[in-house]
Every structure is written in C-alpha cells, then in structure tokens.
Write an enzyme that holds these catalytic residues in place. Structure first.
Site, PDB file in Angstrom:
ATOM      1  N   GLU A  75      15.507   8.124   5.720  1.00  7.18           N
ATOM      2  CA  GLU A  75      14.615   7.319   4.876  1.00  7.18           C
ATOM      3  C   GLU A  75      13.175   7.815   4.978  1.00  7.18           C
ATOM      4  O   GLU A  75      12.692   8.096   6.093  1.00  7.18           O
ATOM      5  CB  GLU A  75      14.697   5.864   5.348  1.00  7.18           C
ATOM      6  N   ASP A 214      16.926   9.847  -4.811  1.00  9.71           N
ATOM      7  CA  ASP A 214      17.741   8.927  -5.609  1.00  9.71           C
ATOM      8  C   ASP A 214      18.391   9.650  -6.784  1.00  9.71           C
ATOM      9  O   ASP A 214      19.582   9.483  -7.057  1.00  9.71           O
ATOM     10  CB  ASP A 214      16.877   7.768  -6.118  1.00  9.71           C
TER      11      ASP A 214
HETATM   12  C1  GLA Z   1      12.791   5.147  -2.609  1.00  8.10           C
HETATM   13  C2  GLA Z   1      12.357   6.435  -3.296  1.00  8.10           C
HETATM   14  C3  GLA Z   1      13.031   7.649  -2.659  1.00  8.10           C
HETATM   15  C4  GLA Z   1      12.875   7.657  -1.146  1.00  8.10           C
HETATM   16  C5  GLA Z   1      13.223   6.275  -0.558  1.00  8.10           C
HETATM   17  C6  GLA Z   1      12.928   6.193   0.902  1.00  8.10           C
HETATM   18  O1  GLA Z   1      14.147   4.927  -2.840  1.00  8.10           O
HETATM   19  O2  GLA Z   1      12.691   6.394  -4.661  1.00  8.10           O
HETATM   20  O3  GLA Z   1      12.520   8.825  -3.217  1.00  8.10           O
HETATM   21  O4  GLA Z   1      11.590   8.040  -0.773  1.00  8.10           O
HETATM   22  O5  GLA Z   1      12.536   5.229  -1.217  1.00  8.10           O
HETATM   23  O6  GLA Z   1      13.775   7.001   1.633  1.00  8.10           O
END
Ligand code: GLA
Length: 422
Positions: A75, A214
């Site tokens: 994360e 994502d």
């Molecule tokens: C969100 C963002 C991702 C990533 C997560 C944390 O989902 O869209 O790009 O940074 O937070 O891991």
C-alpha cells in the site's frame, strides 16, 4: 467530488448489499455479478443496456465490464515505483456504449441520477467538468491527447461495486470506459497503455495524484491469481492466490467509513514520500532497500512515512515468495505488519479499520490489514475457512458495541480482469 465514482454511492449501499451486514455466502465480493444477489432486472450488464436504451434510444454497440480490486499487500508503494500485489474481484462497473458522429461524449450513470452529461469536443479539457462524469470524460481526453482517434460516444453506466469502499470503483469506471472507446473506434491500444491513460485521466483531468496499481489490477487481473506489480516498469506478473484451495477464507470487511482521496491526505502522503526521496538523493523510495538507510532523514515524520514504504516493499516481495511456494497461510503476520505500519508510520488507517483488524485477529484470523488508499474503506482478513464465521461475528459485534454502522463482510476470490461482454 467523490473519490470513487464508478460504483454504487453510499446512499444506495445497504440495498445493494442486500441489507447491512447480510451476505449471500461464498462469492459475495468474488463471484461474477453476485453482490447480495443481482438487482432487479439482471445486474449491471442488463442495467447498463436498459439505461442506454432509456437515455440514448436503441441498443448499444457493445457492453464492457471492468472489476474492482482488492490489494492483498503493498500500500502506498505504487507512486514510489515500488511493489504491490493486488487482484481483480468479481464485482465491478458495466458500460454500454455506441459511437456518435457529432464528436460529443454523452454520459449517464444508474448510480448518479441517470441524467445525461454531455461534453462537446471543443471543451474536453481538464477543468471542464467535475463529479463522476469527469472520470470517463477524462479517459476520452487522455486517449485523444495520446493521439488516438476517438470520436464521440454515448455511454451508460451501471455498477454492483460500492463507491468509496477502497475497492477502486474509479479505476473500474475508467478502464471499462477506456476499453469501450478502444472497442468502438478499433484503437490499437494495449492494456498497459490503457492503464496508464486511465491513471492520466485521474491525475490530470480529475486532479487526484494516484498511482498505477488500480488500473493495472483491473485490466490485467486473472482468476485465481494476484498480480505482482513492479510499479517502476509498469509490469505485472501473475502469482497464484487461491484461498479456498488452501482451506482458507479471505474476507473483505467494508467498514462503511467512506474515504475521499480528494480530501488531501493522500496527496500529502505522496508529497512526503517525494520529499523523503529528495532528501536522500534517490529517484524514488524504491531505491532505498534497507530501513537503516533512512537514518539520514532528520525529519521524524518523513522518516516514519519512508519507513512504511521501504518496509512495505520488502513485505510484498516476501508475500509473493510465499504464494509462489504454496504457503499462503504463512502470509498472515506480514499482512498484519503491513497494517501496523500503515497505522503507526504512514497514519492512513481509521478507527473502524483498526478495530476490525484487532477483532479479526482475536477471533482466529491469521492476518488482517486495511486495503486501498486508507482514511476509510475496507479491511481484509485471512482466516482458516472454519473460523470465517466467527471472525465475521466478532467484527460485527465490536462495530455494534462502538455504535458504528454494521460492516458488510464477505469472502472474496481473485477474478478475471476487464472484458467485453457483448
Ligand atoms: C489508491 C490509489 C492507488 C494506490 C493506493 C494505495 O487506491 O488509487 O494508486 O496508491 O491508493 O496503495
């Protein structure tokens, strides 16, 4: 502005799930289209087609579907060019679409009032619009800016993925739209390129400085696998992840505390990481491989933020190694360590998440952690299948005792990434 506009907004939450805390058994988050049972009239595919007919007349040329994602571990590493291990889930966003000759992008969403938002070609630029429609319009803009010949399109959207739950309904909406536009205009655009353009839409059109995790998870996900992402190269390698086959259950706990990545906390964390990298004289925190190297950082806050990223990258690689070796059960402590690091060092967890993690562990989970960007959203818990019901009860009980809304808890399995449905 909503951070995750693709999915079902909170107002519609309980009905979508079939009632707070109520689950329909296996496959609730993981089974195709199953999320407390299909909505009246056949789920989001049929819903998007129906909405298309109501708003634009006639049938669409095609229907595309992109799932949400759960991040197993890794994360706030993606924008630091590090590692992450997400997977696509069984619920998502459907887009029914047809090309238009007038160059206009026209958008309607079952979850966002069903009115039609239209964007003329001349005004399709960052700042032109806000709200949910900025995400799909931003994808059309990103494709055009990259030189792809995308004309007008009518798009109708329906979803069975909750918005704001940390399950990437925004990326699902971007990627379903991107595939739809690529399909309608027969564009030669690879999935990794489409992922990058989805991110560009979110960063430069919507204005949220997210990483690439994502979109890659949504577009490249494979059933029964997580994707080991190297966010420096933008590549993903499938790694087997099949909790049921290991006698385990992977639970998603939607804490119903809603996050808004646009609130500023996410951007502030990202800035802190960039400041730390600059102070250390490296291109990104990916280039720091041991926590000891961080002692040169004088600022205690930057030190903690960077320590999370550096330690999280190591945990991702360790977990990927365990999965490759068929030792999923041993990943539990690393998940829990990830949560502690996000709570104490990165400071992006929230009270409901901490309580859910603690209750799940006390009830026999092997490991548990928040998933997604934080400040609200969902937690995952890895538990022996036989203890899953007890974990669900324990988490639901603590929420009741604290006076919080009942969490929504269900098992999840890695599912296939985005597809054209018809
Ligand atoms: C969100 C963002 C991702 C990533 C997560 C944390 O989902 O869209 O790009 O940074 O937070 O891991």
């Amino acid at each position: 502005m909503r951070a995750e506009p693709g999915g079902v907004p909170e107002e519609g939450g309980p009905e979508v799930f079939g009632g707070p805390g109520v689950f329909g058994g296996p496959g609730v988050f993981g089974g195709p289209g199953v999320f407390g049972g299909p909505e009246a009239g056949g789920g989001p595919e049929a819903g998007a087609v129906r909405l298309f007919g109501e708003r634009f007349g006639g049938p669409p040329e095609g229907v595309w579907r992109a799932p949400g994602r759960v991040n197993f571990i890794g994360e706030h590493t993606d924008y630091n060019e590090g590692f992450a291990l997400p997977f696509a889930i069984g619920t998502g966003v459907c887009v029914a679409a047809a090309a238009r000759e007038d160059g206009v992008v026209a958008l309607s969403s079952r979850q966002y009032g069903e009115s039609v938002v239209t964007v003329s070609p001349g005004v399709l630029a960052p700042g032109a619009l806000g709200g949910w429609a900025a995400y799909p319009a931003g994808v059309a803009w990103a494709l055009r800016s990259a030189g792809h010949r995308v004309g007008g399109a009518s798009l109708a959207v329906d979803a069975d993925l909750p918005a704001g739950a940390g399950l990437s309904s925004s990326a699902a909406l971007e990627c379903a739209t991107g595939l739809a536009l690529a399909g309608l205009y027969r564009l030669a655009v690879s999935r990794p390129e489409l992922a990058a353009l989805g991110r560009r839409a979110e960063n430069d059109f919507v204005g949220v400085p997210t990483g690439l995790m994502d979109q890659l998870a949504v577009l490249l996900g494979q059933a029964g696998h997580a994707l080991l992402l190297d966010c420096r190269t933008g590549t993903g390698t499938p790694v087997p992840l099949d909790p049921a086959a290991a006698g385990l259950a992977l639970l998603v706990i939607d804490t119903r505390a809603r996050h808004e990545l646009t609130d500023g906390g996410y951007a502030a964390r990202r800035r802190a990481c960039e400041d730390a990298a600059r102070a250390l004289g490296v291109r990104s925190l990916r280039d720091v491989t041991s926590v000891g190297e961080l002692d040169r950082l004088g600022d205690p806050v930057l030190h903690r933020r960077a320590r999370h990223v550096v330690s999280e990258n190591r945990r991702v690689l360790e977990v990927a190694g365990l999965l490759r070796g068929g030792q999923l059960g041993l990943a539990g402590p690393l998940l829990t360590a990830s949560h502690a690091s996000l709570r104490d060092d990165f400071e992006v967890s929230w009270p409901e998440a901490d309580a859910a993690v603690d209750a799940a562990l006390q009830a026999g989970a092997l490991g548990a952690r928040m998933t997604g960007g934080g400040f609200g959203g969902s937690v995952i818990a890895l538990a022996p299948a036989a203890t899953a019901a007890g974990v669900t009860r324990a988490v639901t009980d603590i929420f009741g005792r604290r006076g919080w809304r009942a969490p929504v808890i269900g098992p999840v399995q890695p599912a296939q990434g985005a597809v054209r449905l018809r």
